[in-house]
Scaffold this active site. Structure first.
Site, PDB file in Angstrom:
ATOM      1  N   TYR A 231       0.972  -1.124   0.134  1.00  0.00           N
ATOM      2  CA  TYR A 231      -0.167  -0.028   0.016  1.00  0.00           C
ATOM      3  C   TYR A 231       0.815   1.244  -0.104  1.00  0.00           C
ATOM      4  CZ  TYR A 231      -4.325  -2.448   1.007  1.00  0.00           C
ATOM      5  OH  TYR A 231      -5.216  -3.293   1.289  1.00  0.00           O
TER       6      TYR A 231
ATOM      7  N   TYR B 250      -1.106  -9.578   0.977  1.00  0.00           N
ATOM      8  CA  TYR B 250       0.286  -8.993   1.851  1.00  0.00           C
ATOM      9  C   TYR B 250      -0.038  -9.620   3.310  1.00  0.00           C
ATOM     10  CZ  TYR B 250      -3.644  -5.619   3.037  1.00  0.00           C
ATOM     11  OH  TYR B 250      -4.849  -5.257   3.591  1.00  0.00           O
TER      12      TYR B 250
ATOM     13  N   HIS C 146     -10.638  -2.607  -1.695  1.00  0.00           N
ATOM     14  CA  HIS C 146     -11.525  -1.931  -0.559  1.00  0.00           C
ATOM     15  C   HIS C 146     -12.648  -1.029  -1.367  1.00  0.00           C
ATOM     16  CE1 HIS C 146      -9.248  -2.935   3.029  1.00  0.00           C
ATOM     17  NE2 HIS C 146      -8.325  -2.832   2.317  1.00  0.00           N
TER      18      HIS C 146
ATOM     19  N   HIS D 275      -7.377  -8.230  -2.497  1.00  0.00           N
ATOM     20  CA  HIS D 275      -8.742  -7.674  -2.442  1.00  0.00           C
ATOM     21  C   HIS D 275      -8.625  -6.197  -2.927  1.00  0.00           C
ATOM     22  CE1 HIS D 275      -6.537  -6.821   1.197  1.00  0.00           C
ATOM     23  NE2 HIS D 275      -7.289  -5.869   1.421  1.00  0.00           N
TER      24      HIS D 275
ATOM     25  N   ARG E 163      -3.359 -11.370   4.049  1.00  0.00           N
ATOM     26  CA  ARG E 163      -4.842 -11.110   3.292  1.00  0.00           C
ATOM     27  C   ARG E 163      -4.835 -11.430   1.937  1.00  0.00           C
ATOM     28  NH1 ARG E 163      -8.250  -7.247   4.492  1.00  0.00           N
ATOM     29  NH2 ARG E 163      -9.504  -9.212   4.043  1.00  0.00           N
TER      30      ARG E 163
HETATM   31 FE   LIG Z   1      -6.404  -4.018   2.394  1.00  0.00          FE
END
Ligand SMILES: [Fe+3]
Lengths: 228, 190
Positions: free
Chosen positions: A101, A140, A155, A153, A150
């Site tokens: 991110y 990640y 968001h 995905h 995770r």
């Molecule tokens: Fe996330």
């Protein structure tokens, strides 16, 4: 259909997702449906949306194309009766193809991509449709438990026009081997998990350009009251 | 008719800032709403509302996202679409708790008026890492007549104070949200 099949949302407290333990209310929510039923959310004008806001493969380019698998994610936003909702604000954010991110507090040791931010937005059209081009996000790690990862995905934040048409969720990809290990995905009742998984659409896939996925979003009131 | 099943809710996670509140956090992306519900020339009394979101151990939560939705000084909800050049009343705002030194939030708005027997209030939508579904609450004002408000009348009397801001200076209010504990804020089910 019986009531339980509409009970799609996760509980506030779901202990395997540890952060819920100190952050979920311990008292029952107060039912106020009748008092808030006419409450609206704002409508957003087209002037708020930039031309490239829904193309994450272009909206943060510095010196080239972002790295990773280009995909198209589209769908319809509708209410529980299947009525398409126009002018709904759909915002997304995601990790890059390496699972990193842009967020400043993010410490995962995977490369940033100078040409990818991972944020986008769009208003649904008259048929309730939205569409994004983006890069398929990577998995990640996170700190919830030992070796926690995770699943891939994206968001989503959705702002409709009625107060009850506000939703924040995550879209997943078919067949992810991490589903069974992820407490955030698992917090959703078993029968409803499929509703979070985008469908691969060969017929929408753009030749020589991008794989396509369909993710429809159904908005409605959250109340646990069983009858209308 | 059989209803369709809703899309299930999921947490906003810790990394929403560059998507939902980019300008506030200094990311290279535009924001379509921020913590000001008014433009440069608001009608009515301009007020500041500050506060925190506390977890079950009383620690301020630094990765919450708060939205405000309210009526204007005449009790009207804005009905025309928000546009970039708006300079009056927007009635909708958003702020993340990751940029103030004490993990607080801060909104600039006008004192709302409320119609149809309700006391003046601000609707609050709360998201955070660790919250699998968002929460609704309301801010009422200590200097208004709240006694006949239908929502406050249906709240357990010992918990009404969790919905009423504190005055903290001229045109300045403090409203802390407690997720748990003795002062647990009243949240609503829609
Ligand atoms: Fe996330």
């Amino acid at each position: 259909m019986d009531q339980t099949s509409f009970d799609v949302h996760p509980p506030h407290l779901y202990a395997p997702y540890k952060s819920t333990i100190l952050r979920s209310p311990t008292r029952p929510l107060m039912p106020v449906r009748e008092l808030l039923k006419d409450l609206t959310l704002p409508a957003f004008g087209e002037s708020l949306i930039g031309k490239l806001d829904n193309d994450l493969t272009k909206n943060a380019r510095k010196n080239g194309e972002p790295i990773g698998e280009r995909i198209k994610v589209s769908g319809v936003v509708m209410d529980e009766y299947g009525k398409p909702l126009a002018g709904v604000l759909v915002e997304i954010w995601q990790a890059n193809s390496a699972g990193r991110y842009v967020h400043k507090e993010e410490i995962h040791d995977a490369p940033l991509d100078p040409n990818f931010l991972g944020a986008g937005r769009i208003l649904t059209d008259r048929e309730g449709r939205y569409s994004f081009y983006t890069i398929k996000p990577g998995a990640y790690p996170w700190g919830n438990h030992f070796n926690a990862w995770r699943p891939n995905h994206i968001h989503f934040s959705v702002v409709g026009h009625q107060f009850e048409h506000r939703l924040v969720t995550q879209m997943y990809f078919q067949g992810d081997p991490l589903f069974e290990y992820d407490p955030i995905f698992q917090s959703v009742p078993v029968h409803a998990r499929e509703l979070l998984i985008a469908k691969f659409r060969m017929d929408w896939t753009e030749p020589e350009f991008a794989l396509a996925y369909e993710f429809n979003i159904i908005l409605g009131r959250r109340s646990s009251t069983p009858f209308e | 008719m059989d209803k369709l099943r809703q899309t299930p809710s999921q947490t906003v996670g810790p990394f929403f800032a560059y998507g939902l509140t980019a300008r506030q956090y200094g990311y290279d992306f535009t924001s379509i709403v921020d913590n000001s519900l008014v433009g440069a020339f608001p009608m009515g009394i301009e007020i500041d509302i500050i506060g925190h979101v506390f977890d079950g151990e009383g620690k301020p939560i630094p990765d919450a996202l708060i939205e405000f939705r309210q009526a204007d000084e005449k009790g009207r909800y804005r009905s025309v679409p928000l546009e970039k050049a708006d300079s009056d009343f927007r009635g909708f705002g958003r702020f993340g708790t990751g940029t103030e030194p004490d993990a607080g939030f801060h909104f600039i708005t006008v004192k709302p008026k409320a119609l149809s027997g309700q006391a003046p209030h601000i609707n609050v939508i709360l998201f955070m890492r660790g919250s699998l579904r968002h929460l609704y609450t309301r801010i009422y004002f200590p200097d208004e007549l709240n006694i006949d408000d239908p929502i406050l009348r249906s709240v357990d009397p010992s918990r009404i104070r969790t919905l009423i801001a504190e005055s903290s200076g001229a045109n300045r209010y403090q409203f802390d949200i407690h997720m748990q504990g003795l002062n647990e804020t009243v949240f609503f089910d829609l």
